[in-house]
Design a protein around this motif. Structure first.
Motif, short mmCIF file in Angstrom:
data_model
loop_
_atom_site.label_atom_id
_atom_site.label_comp_id
_atom_site.label_asym_id
_atom_site.label_seq_id
_atom_site.Cartn_x
_atom_site.Cartn_y
_atom_site.Cartn_z
N GLY A 28 0.58 -1.15 -0.16
CA GLY A 28 0.08 0.01 0.52
C GLY A 28 1.04 1.13 -0.05
N LEU A 29 0.37 2.48 0.24
CA LEU A 29 0.90 4.10 0.21
C LEU A 29 0.87 4.62 1.61
CD1 LEU A 29 -0.32 5.11 -3.58
CD2 LEU A 29 2.05 3.98 -2.88
N ALA A 30 1.87 4.75 1.51
CA ALA A 30 1.56 6.20 3.00
C ALA A 30 1.57 7.33 2.44
CB ALA A 30 3.06 5.28 4.22
N PRO A 31 1.25 8.03 3.70
CA PRO A 31 0.65 9.42 2.96
C PRO A 31 1.13 10.52 4.57
CG PRO A 31 -1.33 8.38 4.47
CD PRO A 31 -0.71 7.55 3.68
N PRO A 32 1.78 11.27 4.13
CA PRO A 32 2.53 12.05 5.53
C PRO A 32 2.23 11.60 6.39
CG PRO A 32 1.73 13.39 2.59
CD PRO A 32 0.85 11.97 2.82
N GLY A 33 3.03 11.38 7.35
CA GLY A 33 2.51 11.68 8.87
C GLY A 33 3.63 10.20 8.84
N LEU A 34 2.71 10.19 10.50
CA LEU A 34 3.54 8.70 11.14
C LEU A 34 3.39 7.57 11.19
CD1 LEU A 34 6.34 8.32 13.10
CD2 LEU A 34 4.77 8.39 15.32
N HIS A 35 3.81 6.83 10.66
CA HIS A 35 3.27 5.02 10.58
C HIS A 35 4.16 4.12 11.01
CE1 HIS A 35 0.99 7.34 6.81
NE2 HIS A 35 2.02 7.52 6.65
N PHE A 36 3.31 3.09 11.55
CA PHE A 36 4.00 2.10 12.39
C PHE A 36 3.11 0.49 11.71
CE2 PHE A 36 2.59 5.14 15.42
CZ PHE A 36 3.97 4.91 16.38
N PHE A 37 4.83 -0.29 11.57
CA PHE A 37 4.93 -1.25 10.93
C PHE A 37 5.23 -2.82 11.74
CE2 PHE A 37 6.23 1.81 8.74
CZ PHE A 37 5.17 1.91 7.00
N ASN A 38 4.46 -3.56 11.03
CA ASN A 38 4.86 -4.72 11.91
C ASN A 38 5.80 -5.29 10.88
OD1 ASN A 38 4.81 -6.60 13.70
ND2 ASN A 38 2.66 -7.78 13.17
N PRO A 39 6.47 -6.02 12.09
CA PRO A 39 8.56 -6.35 11.18
C PRO A 39 7.93 -7.76 11.50
CG PRO A 39 9.43 -4.83 12.56
CD PRO A 39 8.08 -4.68 13.13
N LEU A 40 7.57 -8.60 12.27
CA LEU A 40 7.29 -9.40 12.35
C LEU A 40 5.96 -9.94 10.99
CD1 LEU A 40 6.63 -10.36 15.97
CD2 LEU A 40 8.62 -10.42 14.85
N ALA A 41 5.42 -8.92 10.93
CA ALA A 41 3.93 -9.61 9.27
C ALA A 41 4.90 -9.91 7.93
CB ALA A 41 2.38 -9.09 10.28
N GLY A 42 6.18 -9.19 8.55
CA GLY A 42 7.03 -8.82 6.92
C GLY A 42 6.77 -7.58 6.29
N GLU A 43 6.07 -6.49 7.37
CA GLU A 43 5.83 -5.20 6.29
C GLU A 43 7.25 -4.50 7.17
OE1 GLU A 43 2.79 -2.93 9.30
OE2 GLU A 43 0.80 -5.05 7.81
N CYS A 44 6.86 -3.27 6.02
CA CYS A 44 8.57 -1.97 5.96
C CYS A 44 8.45 -1.26 5.20
CB CYS A 44 9.79 -2.52 5.74
SG CYS A 44 9.09 -3.24 3.88
N LEU A 45 8.41 -0.37 5.12
CA LEU A 45 8.09 1.13 4.44
C LEU A 45 10.04 0.69 3.16
CD1 LEU A 45 7.23 3.65 3.71
CD2 LEU A 45 9.30 5.10 4.86
N ALA A 46 8.77 0.58 1.63
CA ALA A 46 9.96 -0.15 0.91
C ALA A 46 11.13 1.23 0.38
CB ALA A 46 9.67 -0.32 -0.43
N GLY A 47 9.80 2.84 0.86
CA GLY A 47 10.56 3.48 -0.71
C GLY A 47 10.42 4.59 -0.60
N VAL A 48 10.25 5.95 -0.44
CA VAL A 48 9.70 7.11 0.17
C VAL A 48 9.62 8.20 -1.96
CG1 VAL A 48 9.16 8.96 0.53
CG2 VAL A 48 9.59 7.46 2.00
N LEU A 49 8.82 8.59 -2.02
CA LEU A 49 8.78 9.32 -4.02
C LEU A 49 8.37 11.09 -3.05
CD1 LEU A 49 7.27 6.98 -6.22
CD2 LEU A 49 10.09 7.35 -5.62
N SER A 50 8.74 11.66 -3.98
CA SER A 50 9.03 12.86 -3.72
C SER A 50 7.86 13.44 -5.07
CB SER A 50 10.27 13.72 -4.40
OG SER A 50 9.62 15.57 -4.37
N THR A 51 6.43 14.21 -4.46
CA THR A 51 4.71 14.75 -4.77
C THR A 51 5.67 15.77 -5.71
OG1 THR A 51 3.59 14.99 -4.06
CG2 THR A 51 4.02 12.92 -4.20
N ARG A 52 6.41 16.79 -5.30
CA ARG A 52 6.52 17.73 -5.65
C ARG A 52 6.81 17.54 -7.33
NH1 ARG A 52 10.00 18.10 -1.42
NH2 ARG A 52 9.35 19.39 0.34
N VAL A 53 6.61 18.87 -7.83
CA VAL A 53 6.88 19.14 -9.46
C VAL A 53 8.73 19.54 -9.80
CG1 VAL A 53 6.92 20.45 -11.82
CG2 VAL A 53 4.98 20.50 -9.69
N ARG A 54 8.56 19.01 -10.36
CA ARG A 54 10.38 18.65 -11.04
C ARG A 54 10.60 19.03 -12.08
NH1 ARG A 54 12.87 12.66 -8.64
NH2 ARG A 54 11.29 13.11 -6.23
N SER A 55 11.95 19.49 -12.40
CA SER A 55 11.83 20.22 -14.04
C SER A 55 12.98 19.65 -14.14
CB SER A 55 12.60 21.48 -13.67
OG SER A 55 12.87 22.54 -14.85
#
Length: 289
Positions: A28-55
């Motif tokens: 799933g996707l994690a919006p801005p803010g604090l998030h908790f994951f359960n490592p025992l269930a295999g959950e982790c934050l794989a990465g973060v993408l910026s939604t700012r406009v780039r040039s």
């Protein structure tokens, strides 16, 4: 601030979106803010993408329809679509290279159909064509193309000099045309002024001669009525002699005049009076019905 995460908790910054995996699969996707994951269930934050406009600035060298080599500088503004952030995270390894490749492809397919002048005039249409193509392609990868600007068109230096010389020659030609028209107007106006001056001068001379003739006629008639036994011819001779001596007197009184004298005498005055009299008689006979 940067995005941070510690095993069971992670903080996603504003204008960013996190990608959550479970046992190595997208979860799933994690919006801005604090998030908790359960490592025992295999959950982790794989990465973060910026939604700012780039040039992204892309410089392209290509050739126009009239065989002019030009460099085009395109500025592409793009951003990650929040709802499709997983596509942007997993589908493309290097989005900048992908965008640059499509820009090269579209521009090099479109510009060779246009001349250098048409390219300058239609650069907005070229940018729109690139935008339409990128929106269709990059939208499938989770990216939105916000704007595309064709910032600069730089022909080869020799071509620029030639274009400047052509433009300068055209301006000089136009200036010559305007100068010729102005000179033509001046000549026409001058000729009209001279014609008008001669016409008015002729009228003035005619009126002057008419006034002289009327004055002489009146003097002759008055003298003939007051002095009995005098003829008009004698009166005319007397007036001419008087005017002759008045002229000699005026010439003598003016020291600044440069005068050329010709043989003259009272006899010449009689000859002149004969000529004037004959001319007046011929004019009168010509006007008679």
């Amino acid at each position: 601030m940067g995005n941070t995460w510690f095993g069971v908790a992670a903080c996603v910054d504003q204008a960013s979106i996190g990608v959550v995996e479970k046992w190595g699969r997208f979860y799933g996707l994690a919006p801005p803010g604090l998030h908790f994951f359960n490592p025992l269930a295999g959950e982790c934050l794989a990465g973060v993408l910026s939604t700012r406009v780039r040039s992204l600035d892309v410089r392209i060298e290509t050739k126009t329809k009239d065989n002019v080599f030009v460099q085009l500088l395109c500025s592409i503004q793009y951003r990650v679509i929040k709802e499709n952030a997983d596509d942007a995270f997993y589908e493309l390894h290097n989005p900048k290279e992908q965008i640059q490749a499509y820009v090269f492809d579209v521009v090099r397919a479109l510009v060779p159909r246009l001349t250098i002048d048409e390219l300058f005039e239609q650069k907005g249409e070229v940018a729109k064509s690139v935008l339409d193509e990128l929106e269709k392609v990059m939208g499938a990868y989770g990216y939105s193309i916000e704007h595309i600007l064709l910032v600069d068109i730089i022909p080869d230096a020799a071509v620029r000099r030639a274009m400047n010389e052509i433009n300068a020659a055209q301006k000089l030609q136009l200036a010559s045309v305007y100068k010729g028209e102005a000179e033509k107007v001046l000549l026409v106006k001058k000729a009209e002024a001279e014609a008008e001056a001669k016409y008015l001068g002729g009228i003035g001379v005619a009126k002057q001669r008419q006034a002289i003739t009327d004055g002489l006629r009146e003097n002759i008639l008055n003298f003939s009525h007051k002095v009995e036994g005098t003829s008009a011819r004698e009166v005319m001779d007397l007036i001419m002699v008087t005017q002759y001596f008045d002229t000699i007197k005026d010439l003598g009184n003016s020291s600044k005049n440069t005068t050329v004298f010709i043989p003259h005498g009272p006899g010449h005055v009689r000859d002149i009076s004969e000529q004037i009299r004959n001319g007046m008689m011929e004019a009168a006979s010509g006007q008679a019905p």
